[in-house]
Every structure is written in structure tokens, then in C-alpha cells.
Design a protein around this motif. Sequence first.
Motif, mmCIF file in Angstrom:
data_model
loop_
_atom_site.group_PDB
_atom_site.id
_atom_site.type_symbol
_atom_site.label_atom_id
_atom_site.label_comp_id
_atom_site.label_asym_id
_atom_site.label_seq_id
_atom_site.Cartn_x
_atom_site.Cartn_y
_atom_site.Cartn_z
ATOM 1 N N LYS A 148 1.223 4.265 -2.922
ATOM 2 C CA LYS A 148 1.104 5.696 -2.673
ATOM 3 C C LYS A 148 2.351 6.441 -3.152
ATOM 4 O O LYS A 148 2.251 7.542 -3.722
ATOM 5 C CB LYS A 148 0.892 5.954 -1.179
ATOM 6 C CG LYS A 148 -0.451 5.476 -0.651
ATOM 7 C CD LYS A 148 -1.598 6.247 -1.290
ATOM 8 C CE LYS A 148 -2.943 5.839 -0.709
ATOM 9 N NZ LYS A 148 -4.080 6.536 -1.381
ATOM 10 N N ARG A 207 -0.133 5.031 7.420
ATOM 11 C CA ARG A 207 -0.940 3.998 8.072
ATOM 12 C C ARG A 207 -2.235 4.584 8.616
ATOM 13 O O ARG A 207 -3.317 3.991 8.465
ATOM 14 C CB ARG A 207 -0.130 3.338 9.195
ATOM 15 C CG ARG A 207 -0.896 2.312 10.021
ATOM 16 C CD ARG A 207 -1.437 1.184 9.166
ATOM 17 N NE ARG A 207 -2.176 0.208 9.962
ATOM 18 C CZ ARG A 207 -3.121 -0.579 9.476
ATOM 19 N NH1 ARG A 207 -3.449 -0.525 8.196
ATOM 20 N NH2 ARG A 207 -3.744 -1.437 10.250
ATOM 21 N N GLN A 226 -4.530 5.203 5.769
ATOM 22 C CA GLN A 226 -5.074 3.925 5.301
ATOM 23 C C GLN A 226 -6.229 3.478 6.190
ATOM 24 O O GLN A 226 -7.280 3.047 5.707
ATOM 25 C CB GLN A 226 -3.978 2.869 5.284
ATOM 26 C CG GLN A 226 -4.417 1.500 4.782
ATOM 27 C CD GLN A 226 -3.339 0.448 4.957
ATOM 28 O OE1 GLN A 226 -2.542 0.502 5.880
ATOM 29 N NE2 GLN A 226 -3.318 -0.518 4.052
ATOM 30 N N HIS A 269 0.847 -1.198 0.000
ATOM 31 C CA HIS A 269 0.000 0.000 0.000
ATOM 32 C C HIS A 269 0.883 1.249 0.000
ATOM 33 O O HIS A 269 0.635 2.202 -0.759
ATOM 34 C CB HIS A 269 -0.911 -0.014 1.227
ATOM 35 C CG HIS A 269 -1.714 1.246 1.403
ATOM 36 N ND1 HIS A 269 -2.868 1.504 0.706
ATOM 37 C CD2 HIS A 269 -1.502 2.333 2.203
ATOM 38 C CE1 HIS A 269 -3.354 2.677 1.065
ATOM 39 N NE2 HIS A 269 -2.541 3.201 1.965
#
Length: 247
Positions: free
Chosen positions: A140, A239, A242, A136
Motif C-alpha cells: 500500500k 489493518r 484489509q 500488505h
Amino acid sequence: MTTSTVAGPDLAAVSALVGFGLQPRMRPLDNPRYRDLLQRCRSERPFRSAVEALAEGLELDLIEVHAVEGLILHPRHGSIFTYRLADHPTLTSKERLILGLVHVAIAARAYPYPEDLEEDGATRIAIDDVDAFLRHLIGKLQEATRDSDGLALPHAGLDTAWRSYAKLTPGRPTASGSRLTRSSSQWWIAEALRWLVEQGMATPARAHGPGHYLLAHRFRLQVREAASIPAFTLLNDLRRTQLFEED
């Protein structure tokens, strides 16, 4: 107060306690002498001052005297007890960057919010979860690179690390099918967690299946000491974003 208030056999006891603290996998509940010395450190101010003075001389910070985790010490930069990835004889420079990125990702995945670093207890984490988080992150960073407005990276090494990680396959078993290979991203996560187990900062959570680990309070305290480093701040921000998107 200095070690002048502690003498004779007590100095040997102080040294023994610091010696126990330098064995991170040892726990006071498994060793009566360690447990007794730890209790003295928790209840006797002169004894604790002597322990702190000895740690100071060894360039160690005494982070916590924990009833379960034991004497938790953190080596200062330059201490003979400092572990650096550069000291690992079998890693290339890019592999050190990958392993460093994985360690930071484990911390950011486990403790996304400041209050997470203030709790006391174990946190469960899985290799699959860390790999998914890193991919992830890479997505990004790739988007930011294409948009050219991008994320401000703390240092060039992080850029090299995520690009190297992106080239790894998520999982590739060996010919026997029993283990992952070095070209697998999950192999590097398992390697980082294996090292944390050796350092007494994690244990396999076999009840939850293969690839699951419990991160000890000891690891949380070490992360707390390094929480201000730019790479950790960046991964923490991603994080939290997310988690917000998932909600």
C-alpha cells in the motif's frame, strides 16, 4: 490518601508487591506471597494508595491490578525502567526502526478495532500473519508513493523502516536449516516476539505449531497506553481496510 496511613511492616509489603510487578513474567497464581499481596491491593484502599504512591515515585503508572496477570505497571517516558530500542547495543539505527515497526505491526494485527483493546484474555498471533500484514502494508505504501498522493506518514522514521523491511527476504534458513537468519523479515518478527515473551507479554502457543504465540492481557494494556501514537493509528487504519477488503 498517602503512604502515611501505611507504616512498618506494611511498607515492606508495599515494596515487595511493586517488586513483584517489576518482574513481568511472574504470576500471582505461582507465588502465594504475591497472590496475598495482590489481594490486599485489590481489597484495601490504604494499601493500594501506598502502592500507587511508591509507583509514582518510581515514575511508573499502575495500569491494573489483575488477578491472573498481577500488578501491571507502565514506565513513563524518562523512567529508569523504560526500555528503548536505542538502548539495544547490537542494533544499527535501521535495525531499530525495523524492530520498532514490527512491534507496532504486531499490536495493529492483534487489535485492529478499539473494542479489541477493551477485552480481557489472550490473543493468538503467528509470525507468518505478521509478515503477511507488513508486506500488505508495504504494498500500500509503495502504491501511494507511485501515485504521489500517498499516505501521510507519521514521521520519516516509518518511511525508512518500511523501505528497510521491504529489502528483507520473508524467510532464509541458516546453513544448518534450523533457524532463520538476520536477513529474513521473519527473524525480526521472531525477535520481537521473543522480547515480548521475556517481558511476560506473550507465550509460545506450541499446540498450534511453530511460530504461534499468545499475546497476554498485559500486552493489550501496554498497547492501550500507546494507542494514540501516529504509527499505530496508521497501521490500525490499514489493518481495518484489509479486513474489509477480505470480507
